[in-house]
Design an enzyme around this catalytic site. Structure first.
Site: not given
Length: 200
Positions: A55, A71-73, A108
């Site tokens: 991203k 950011s990623d969850q 992340g």
């Protein structure tokens, strides 16, 4: 990184936008168009970190000379990755399955200097301990929050917090989607001190 460089949040999420406002930094938002499909047998930790980097890189490619936050969850339960429910029926099924159980959330984080290509990453884990929930409680909750775009079928920043017995993790913001404690540390690596912005 120069003082004139600005910060871009690589997300269209209103939840992440509201979280980043807490750090009192100027920033813009730009959605990151990346494929979030897990690779075969990809662990949730690897997926969360990979997507946060992808991203940031995707948005960095169209925003040169910026600090880009990706950011990623990823939610994991019973050894599998939980997706966003998308509709009420799947949300009911997710919450029934999670009732009385523990779900792990991996968030992340990547901060990229798009001018140099240098980036730093981090990962935060939160364990969510769900109460034993009746179908009536689940349906009432879904009527209020409608969390169909949220992994795990809840919004911890609103009534969803009442679904839990406890949350275990380093940063309560991580569960909403942006770990601000780690983010402040990564920004400082690029000379952005959120407690002393004039020093940048």
């Amino acid at each position: 990184m120069t003082e004139t460089s600005s910060i871009v949040l690589a997300s269209s999420s209103p939840y992440r936008r509201e979280l980043l406002k807490k750090l009192a930094v100027d920033f813009n938002c730009c959605p990151a168009n990346v494929d979030e499909t897990p690779r075969p047998n990809e662990p949730p930790t690897d997926l969360a970190l990979r997507l946060s980097v992808e991203k940031a890189l995707a948005v960095g490619s169209i925003h040169p000379a910026h600090l880009v936050i990706g950011s990623d969850q990823v939610a994991a339960f019973d050894g599998e990755i939980l997706g966003k429910p998308g509709n009420r029926e799947r949300a009911v099924a997710q919450l029934q399955r999670q009732s009385g159980r523990v779900v792990s959330f991996y968030t992340g984080l990547c901060v990229l200097d798009s001018a140099s290509g240098q980036y730093f990453t981090d990962l935060v884990e939160c364990e969510v301990h769900f109460k034993s929930l009746s179908l009536q409680q689940i349906e009432y909750y879904l009527d209020i929050d409608r969390p169909y775009d949220c992994a795990g079928s809840f919004k911890s920043e609103s009534l969803g917090i009442a679904l839990f017995d406890k949350i275990c993790g380093e940063d309560p913001n991580a569960l909403v989607g942006l770990p601000l404690i780690k983010l402040a540390g990564l920004l400082k690596k690029f000379g952005v001190d959120v407690l002393n912005p004039a020093a940048g």
